[in-house]
Design an enzyme around this catalytic site. Structure first.
Site, PDB file in Angstrom:
ATOM      1  N   ASP A   1      -0.093  -0.162  13.642  1.00  0.00           N
ATOM      2  CA  ASP A   1       0.383   1.033  14.349  1.00  0.00           C
ATOM      3  C   ASP A   1       0.618   0.767  15.829  1.00  0.00           C
ATOM      4  OD1 ASP A   1      -2.353   1.599  15.688  1.00  0.00           O
ATOM      5  OD2 ASP A   1      -2.831   1.498  13.566  1.00  0.00           O
TER       6      ASP A   1
ATOM      7  N   HIS B   1      -8.791   3.449  19.518  1.00  0.00           N
ATOM      8  CA  HIS B   1      -8.102   2.293  20.092  1.00  0.00           C
ATOM      9  C   HIS B   1      -8.709   1.855  21.425  1.00  0.00           C
ATOM     10  CE1 HIS B   1      -4.678   3.526  17.286  1.00  0.00           C
ATOM     11  NE2 HIS B   1      -5.216   2.428  16.835  1.00  0.00           N
TER      12      HIS B   1
ATOM     13  N   GLN C   1       0.818  -1.211   0.000  1.00  0.00           N
ATOM     14  CA  GLN C   1       0.000   0.000   0.000  1.00  0.00           C
ATOM     15  C   GLN C   1       0.857   1.269   0.000  1.00  0.00           C
ATOM     16  OE1 GLN C   1      -2.333  -0.968   3.449  1.00  0.00           O
ATOM     17  NE2 GLN C   1      -0.491  -1.569   4.569  1.00  0.00           N
TER      18      GLN C   1
ATOM     19  N   ASP D   1      -8.722  -5.021  13.474  1.00  0.00           N
ATOM     20  CA  ASP D   1      -8.333  -3.606  13.385  1.00  0.00           C
ATOM     21  C   ASP D   1      -7.738  -3.386  11.999  1.00  0.00           C
ATOM     22  OD1 ASP D   1      -7.521  -1.037  13.809  1.00  0.00           O
ATOM     23  OD2 ASP D   1      -6.004  -1.515  15.313  1.00  0.00           O
ATOM     24  N   SER D   2      -8.593  -3.459  11.004  1.00  0.00           N
ATOM     25  CA  SER D   2      -8.123  -3.495   9.616  1.00  0.00           C
ATOM     26  C   SER D   2      -8.361  -2.176   8.905  1.00  0.00           C
ATOM     27  CB  SER D   2      -8.888  -4.592   8.869  1.00  0.00           C
ATOM     28  OG  SER D   2     -10.230  -4.187   8.739  1.00  0.00           O
ATOM     29  N   THR D   3      -7.862  -2.108   7.685  1.00  0.00           N
ATOM     30  CA  THR D   3      -8.238  -1.034   6.777  1.00  0.00           C
ATOM     31  C   THR D   3      -9.651  -1.332   6.262  1.00  0.00           C
ATOM     32  OG1 THR D   3      -6.946  -2.331   5.200  1.00  0.00           O
ATOM     33  CG2 THR D   3      -5.921  -0.367   6.037  1.00  0.00           C
ATOM     34  N   ASP D   4     -10.166  -0.479   5.377  1.00  0.00           N
ATOM     35  CA  ASP D   4     -11.537  -0.653   4.868  1.00  0.00           C
ATOM     36  C   ASP D   4     -11.633  -1.889   3.961  1.00  0.00           C
ATOM     37  OD1 ASP D   4     -12.620   1.484   6.216  1.00  0.00           O
ATOM     38  OD2 ASP D   4     -12.052   2.921   4.665  1.00  0.00           O
TER      39      ASP D   4
ATOM     40  N   PRO E   1      -6.028  -4.793   0.405  1.00  0.00           N
ATOM     41  CA  PRO E   1      -5.626  -5.941   1.227  1.00  0.00           C
ATOM     42  C   PRO E   1      -6.587  -6.245   2.376  1.00  0.00           C
ATOM     43  CG  PRO E   1      -4.121  -4.067   1.544  1.00  0.00           C
ATOM     44  CD  PRO E   1      -5.026  -3.712   0.410  1.00  0.00           C
TER      45      PRO E   1
END
Ligand code: SAM
Length: 282
Positions: free
Chosen positions: A85, A61, A30, A154-157, A161
């Protein structure tokens, strides 16, 4: 002045001033941009989408970590998928757990976050209870024989990926890796702009869990100011214990959270269905 523009939805965009670019490169998976903004501090952007800022990441978080851990009450083994992160890991480690396994696809997100955003993880990667694996979350869940009390996605949209982390097959695989009484939580986007994503997550989780409940957290940097999360477990009630129970469990966290409290936990599940979408509630 230079501006970063996030354009995720039709007819809507939001902009943050770029006061200093700290890093901009493409990893194997990415595009990663880290910049400084006067109001929000350092900002982490993946594939053009704001992931977190120094100023408001604690809300995200704390709400993705403490809601399932406090609802469970006795979690020993915790799995985080994504979350490179380290912010969710930091919050999870505030509980008296045995081990937190973090499975992140992109090792460079871990390295760059540790270098440029050290306060987000605040040493969590060095904690002896942390077990960090760099691999695809779907591959990990298909291969592992470990069982967990809490699984946090806790992922991206659900594009690029992150897309395979939003399938019914993945949720079913996660359920099969939970111990009795186990729970999972899925970050589910910005509900005002992505009601379909929240409905999709609720619907797919309902195929594997009898208790499925969406909840909200206010995150100023996300479009619309709100983050939707969905919790899933054996019953709906288990996800939102009475305040008295949550207050008893709050001891180890007392004074260590800036947003989460037992009262906020309860309130976060109080939703107007007509606004949040027609998520299939049980
Ligand atoms: N707070 C964020 C947000 O805005 O949704 C999400 C935090 S975190 C940075 C998301 C992480 O998920 C990214 O580092 C990304 O590399 C990771 N990720 C995406 N797809 C993944 C997969 N299939 N397996 C494991 N991690 C994945």
């Amino acid at each position: 002045m230079k501006w970063f523009q996030e354009k995720l939805y039709e007819h809507h965009a939001q902009m943050l001033s770029v006061d200093d670019v700290l890093y901009h490169w493409r990893t194997e998976f990415q595009d990663v941009l880290i910049f400084e903004n006067e109001v929000f501090g350092k900002v982490l952007v993946l594939d053009g989408v704001v992931q977190l800022t120094e100023r408001d990441n604690h809300i995200y978080h704390e709400m993705i970590a403490h809601v399932p851990l406090m609802a469970h009450g006795l979690a020993g083994q915790v799995l985080i998928i994504g979350g490179g992160d380290g912010g969710t890991l930091k919050e999870v480690l505030k509980h008296p757990i045995e081990r937190a396994t973090l499975v992140e696809l992109d090792g460079e997100v871990i390295e760059l976050s540790r270098r440029h955003l050290p306060t987000v993880s605040d040493g969590a990667f060095l904690d002896p209870r942390s077990n960090v694996l760099v691999m695809d979350g779907t591959r990990y869940i298909a291969q592992t024989s470990e069982k967990f009390d809490v699984i946090i996605i806790d992922s991206t949209d659900p594009m690029g990926p992150g897309a395979p982390l939003f399938t019914a097959a993945f949720y079913e695989a996660c359920r099969s890796r939970l111990r009795p009484g186990g729970m999972m939580v899925v970050q589910s986007g910005a509900p005002f702009f992505q009601p379909g994503e929240l409905e999709m997550v609720c619907g797919r989780l309902s195929g594997s869990f009898t208790g499925v409940r969406p909840y909200l957290a206010p995150v100023p940097t996300y479009a619309g100011g709100m983050l939707a999360l969905v919790a899933a477990g054996e019953t709906r009630d288990a996800l939102r214990p009475p305040c008295k129970v949550l207050r008893e469990r709050f001891g180890p966290l007392q004074g260590r959270t800036r947003y989460y409290t037992p009262e906020v936990h309860r309130a976060a599940f109080t939703l107007a269905p007509s606004f949040v979408g027609n998520a299939p509630l049980r």
